[in-house]
Write a protein that holds these residues in place. Sequence first.
Motif, PDB file in Angstrom:
ATOM      1  N   LYS A 225      -7.094   1.724  -3.587  1.00 12.74           N
ATOM      2  CA  LYS A 225      -5.797   2.260  -4.010  1.00 12.74           C
ATOM      3  C   LYS A 225      -5.463   1.775  -5.414  1.00 12.74           C
ATOM      4  CE  LYS A 225      -1.250   3.496  -3.176  1.00 12.74           C
ATOM      5  NZ  LYS A 225      -0.282   3.905  -2.220  1.00 12.74           N
TER       6      LYS A 225
ATOM      7  N   MET B 178       0.835  -1.213   0.000  1.00  7.65           N
ATOM      8  CA  MET B 178       0.000   0.000   0.000  1.00  7.65           C
ATOM      9  C   MET B 178       0.868   1.261   0.000  1.00  7.65           C
ATOM     10  SD  MET B 178      -3.397  -0.499   0.126  1.00  7.65           S
ATOM     11  CE  MET B 178      -4.145   0.782   1.101  1.00  7.65           C
TER      12      MET B 178
ATOM     13  N   LYS C   4      -7.441   3.766  -7.862  1.00  6.17           N
ATOM     14  CA  LYS C   4      -6.878   5.116  -7.977  1.00  6.17           C
ATOM     15  C   LYS C   4      -5.606   5.090  -8.827  1.00  6.17           C
ATOM     16  CE  LYS C   4      -5.184   9.040  -5.242  1.00  6.17           C
ATOM     17  NZ  LYS C   4      -4.172   9.369  -6.225  1.00  6.17           N
TER      18      LYS C   4
END
Length: 108
Positions: A95, A64, A98
Amino acid sequence: EEQWDWHAAHVPAGMTEEQQAEKEERERAKAKEKKKRAEKAKKERKRAEEEVRTQAATKLHAAMGGENVEALTAAMQEAARVGCSNDEVEAARAKIDKLLKDSADPEV
């Protein structure tokens, strides 16, 4: 007419009450030990599964922090497979979305 030969049949005498009680006690002790071993194995299995989840969560948190979609996807899939929390998996999915959106947008 033939008669049954009990002596030749070797039919044993029945167990005495004391022998029966001893046999039942041995069976109870054996069952208790078997249950104890099963509980120990279950605890060990749960501990091992928890360790795998912890490792997957650690790997997911590390992924991450980066921008590598492939590594994050692999870590997310592993975390989902081993039963990490849905919050962790969903955060990784967001994430990834995105990162994919940003990589497709030429202005970013």
